[in-house]
Design a protein around this motif. Structure first.
Motif, PDB file in Angstrom:
ATOM      1  N   ALA A 273      34.877  53.564  32.476  1.00 63.07           N
ATOM      2  CA  ALA A 273      34.169  52.597  33.317  1.00 63.07           C
ATOM      3  C   ALA A 273      32.908  53.220  33.908  1.00 63.07           C
ATOM      4  CB  ALA A 273      35.081  52.083  34.425  1.00 63.07           C
ATOM      5  N   LEU A 274      33.014  54.437  34.400  1.00 61.68           N
ATOM      6  CA  LEU A 274      31.850  55.110  34.974  1.00 61.68           C
ATOM      7  C   LEU A 274      30.807  55.427  33.907  1.00 61.68           C
ATOM      8  CD1 LEU A 274      33.667  57.432  37.530  1.00 61.68           C
ATOM      9  CD2 LEU A 274      32.407  55.323  38.005  1.00 61.68           C
ATOM     10  N   TYR A 275      31.262  55.783  32.702  1.00 61.32           N
ATOM     11  CA  TYR A 275      30.323  56.028  31.607  1.00 61.32           C
ATOM     12  C   TYR A 275      29.587  54.743  31.244  1.00 61.32           C
ATOM     13  CZ  TYR A 275      28.345  57.200  27.112  1.00 61.32           C
ATOM     14  OH  TYR A 275      27.471  57.386  26.080  1.00 61.32           O
ATOM     15  N   ASN A 276      30.302  53.619  31.218  1.00 61.45           N
ATOM     16  CA  ASN A 276      29.662  52.335  30.905  1.00 61.45           C
ATOM     17  C   ASN A 276      28.609  51.972  31.945  1.00 61.45           C
ATOM     18  OD1 ASN A 276      31.121  51.980  28.559  1.00 61.45           O
ATOM     19  ND2 ASN A 276      32.733  50.797  29.555  1.00 61.45           N
ATOM     20  N   VAL A 277      28.880  52.266  33.216  1.00 59.40           N
ATOM     21  CA  VAL A 277      27.889  52.014  34.268  1.00 59.40           C
ATOM     22  C   VAL A 277      26.667  52.900  34.042  1.00 59.40           C
ATOM     23  CG1 VAL A 277      27.400  52.238  36.729  1.00 59.40           C
ATOM     24  CG2 VAL A 277      29.518  51.161  35.978  1.00 59.40           C
ATOM     25  N   LYS A 278      26.908  54.147  33.688  1.00 55.15           N
ATOM     26  CA  LYS A 278      25.794  55.066  33.401  1.00 55.15           C
ATOM     27  C   LYS A 278      24.949  54.519  32.252  1.00 55.15           C
ATOM     28  CE  LYS A 278      24.946  59.545  31.303  1.00 55.15           C
ATOM     29  NZ  LYS A 278      24.500  59.063  30.002  1.00 55.15           N
ATOM     30  N   HIS A 279      25.599  54.000  31.229  1.00 50.98           N
ATOM     31  CA  HIS A 279      24.883  53.429  30.090  1.00 50.98           C
ATOM     32  C   HIS A 279      24.067  52.202  30.510  1.00 50.98           C
ATOM     33  CE1 HIS A 279      24.014  52.311  25.976  1.00 50.98           C
ATOM     34  NE2 HIS A 279      24.492  51.103  26.222  1.00 50.98           N
ATOM     35  N   ARG A 280      24.650  51.327  31.334  1.00 48.64           N
ATOM     36  CA  ARG A 280      23.947  50.126  31.811  1.00 48.64           C
ATOM     37  C   ARG A 280      22.756  50.508  32.699  1.00 48.64           C
ATOM     38  NH1 ARG A 280      23.252  45.829  30.240  1.00 48.64           N
ATOM     39  NH2 ARG A 280      23.732  44.549  32.027  1.00 48.64           N
TER      40      ARG A 280
ATOM     41  N   SER B   4      21.008  53.226  32.326  1.00 47.56           N
ATOM     42  CA  SER B   4      19.984  53.676  31.374  1.00 47.56           C
ATOM     43  C   SER B   4      19.238  52.485  30.779  1.00 47.56           C
ATOM     44  CB  SER B   4      20.628  54.489  30.246  1.00 47.56           C
ATOM     45  OG  SER B   4      21.206  55.656  30.751  1.00 47.56           O
ATOM     46  N   GLU B   5      19.975  51.409  30.455  1.00 49.83           N
ATOM     47  CA  GLU B   5      19.330  50.196  29.937  1.00 49.83           C
ATOM     48  C   GLU B   5      18.400  49.584  30.988  1.00 49.83           C
ATOM     49  OE1 GLU B   5      22.584  47.689  28.796  1.00 49.83           O
ATOM     50  OE2 GLU B   5      22.876  48.718  26.882  1.00 49.83           O
ATOM     51  N   LEU B   6      18.851  49.572  32.243  1.00 52.58           N
ATOM     52  CA  LEU B   6      18.024  49.045  33.330  1.00 52.58           C
ATOM     53  C   LEU B   6      16.744  49.855  33.471  1.00 52.58           C
ATOM     54  CD1 LEU B   6      17.469  47.282  35.821  1.00 52.58           C
ATOM     55  CD2 LEU B   6      18.855  48.887  37.139  1.00 52.58           C
ATOM     56  N   LEU B   7      16.838  51.166  33.372  1.00 52.00           N
ATOM     57  CA  LEU B   7      15.654  52.017  33.472  1.00 52.00           C
ATOM     58  C   LEU B   7      14.679  51.741  32.333  1.00 52.00           C
ATOM     59  CD1 LEU B   7      17.281  55.356  34.651  1.00 52.00           C
ATOM     60  CD2 LEU B   7      15.958  53.727  36.011  1.00 52.00           C
ATOM     61  N   MET B   8      15.209  51.422  31.146  1.00 53.30           N
ATOM     62  CA  MET B   8      14.337  51.058  30.023  1.00 53.30           C
ATOM     63  C   MET B   8      13.611  49.746  30.315  1.00 53.30           C
ATOM     64  SD  MET B   8      14.556  53.380  27.677  1.00 53.30           S
ATOM     65  CE  MET B   8      14.181  52.646  26.108  1.00 53.30           C
ATOM     66  N   VAL B   9      14.302  48.787  30.926  1.00 49.22           N
ATOM     67  CA  VAL B   9      13.671  47.506  31.279  1.00 49.22           C
ATOM     68  C   VAL B   9      12.578  47.740  32.310  1.00 49.22           C
ATOM     69  CG1 VAL B   9      14.068  45.298  32.450  1.00 49.22           C
ATOM     70  CG2 VAL B   9      15.663  46.074  30.698  1.00 49.22           C
ATOM     71  N   ILE B  10      12.865  48.566  33.305  1.00 44.76           N
ATOM     72  CA  ILE B  10      11.885  48.854  34.347  1.00 44.76           C
ATOM     73  C   ILE B  10      10.671  49.576  33.761  1.00 44.76           C
ATOM     74  CG2 ILE B  10      11.475  50.275  36.390  1.00 44.76           C
ATOM     75  CD1 ILE B  10      14.332  49.561  37.288  1.00 44.76           C
TER      76      ILE B  10
END
Length: 154
Positions: free
Chosen positions: A105-112, A114-120
């Motif tokens: 679960a924590l790894y999935n949050v880390k991945h999400r 990372s996706e948010l940082l790409m959007v930003i």
């Protein structure tokens, strides 16, 4: 009327939990978390623009339970809060294998994140336009078509 409140007295949340009113306290806590997440999402939108893919996260730890929420703003000013993980941290040595879902679960949050940082970081997110306000993306107006109906004559 004066009321004496001891500094080390029981909090109302604690008293409610002890008296069996756990659901009411849980709802109030969840509402506070949602308000915090909405504020965080608003700050992201103010700073980086209202891009599709902007999300905020909330992690609610209650005893050994961990609930992770994600909030987005994909609709007309309507915040959407989604439970993305509900895990229980093992507190006994024999149940250590139960730590795997927590780490996932924590790894999935880390991945999400990372996706948010790409959007930003991107000027326009892949496969979706940037939105400048909380409003709905404009849809093209329908085109009028001329339809000829041919009827049979008796």
């Amino acid at each position: 009327m004066l009321e004496l409140i001891w500094a080390n007295s029981e909090s109302t949340a604690s008293k409610s939990r002890r008296l069996g009113n756990k659901e009411n306290v849980a709802v109030k806590d969840l509402v506070k978390l949602a308000e915090y997440q909405a504020g965080a999402l608003d700050e992201l939108v103010k700073k980086y623009g209202n891009k599709i893919g902007m999300i905020s996260f909330g992690i609610w730890v209650c005893g050994e339970h961990i609930r992770i929420y994600e909030m987005d703003l994909n609709y007309d000013g309507v915040y959407r809060m989604i439970l993305v993980a509900d895990v229980c941290v093992p507190i006994e040595r024999e149940k250590i294998v139960g730590l795997v879902p927590v780490l996932e679960a924590l790894y999935n949050v880390k991945h999400r994140i990372s996706e948010l940082l790409m959007v930003i970081a991107s000027n326009s997110p892949p496969s979706s336009p940037s939105r400048s306000s909380y409003g709905r993306m404009p849809t093209p107006s329908p085109k009028l078509l001329r339809v000829t109906i041919a009827g049979l004559q008796p």
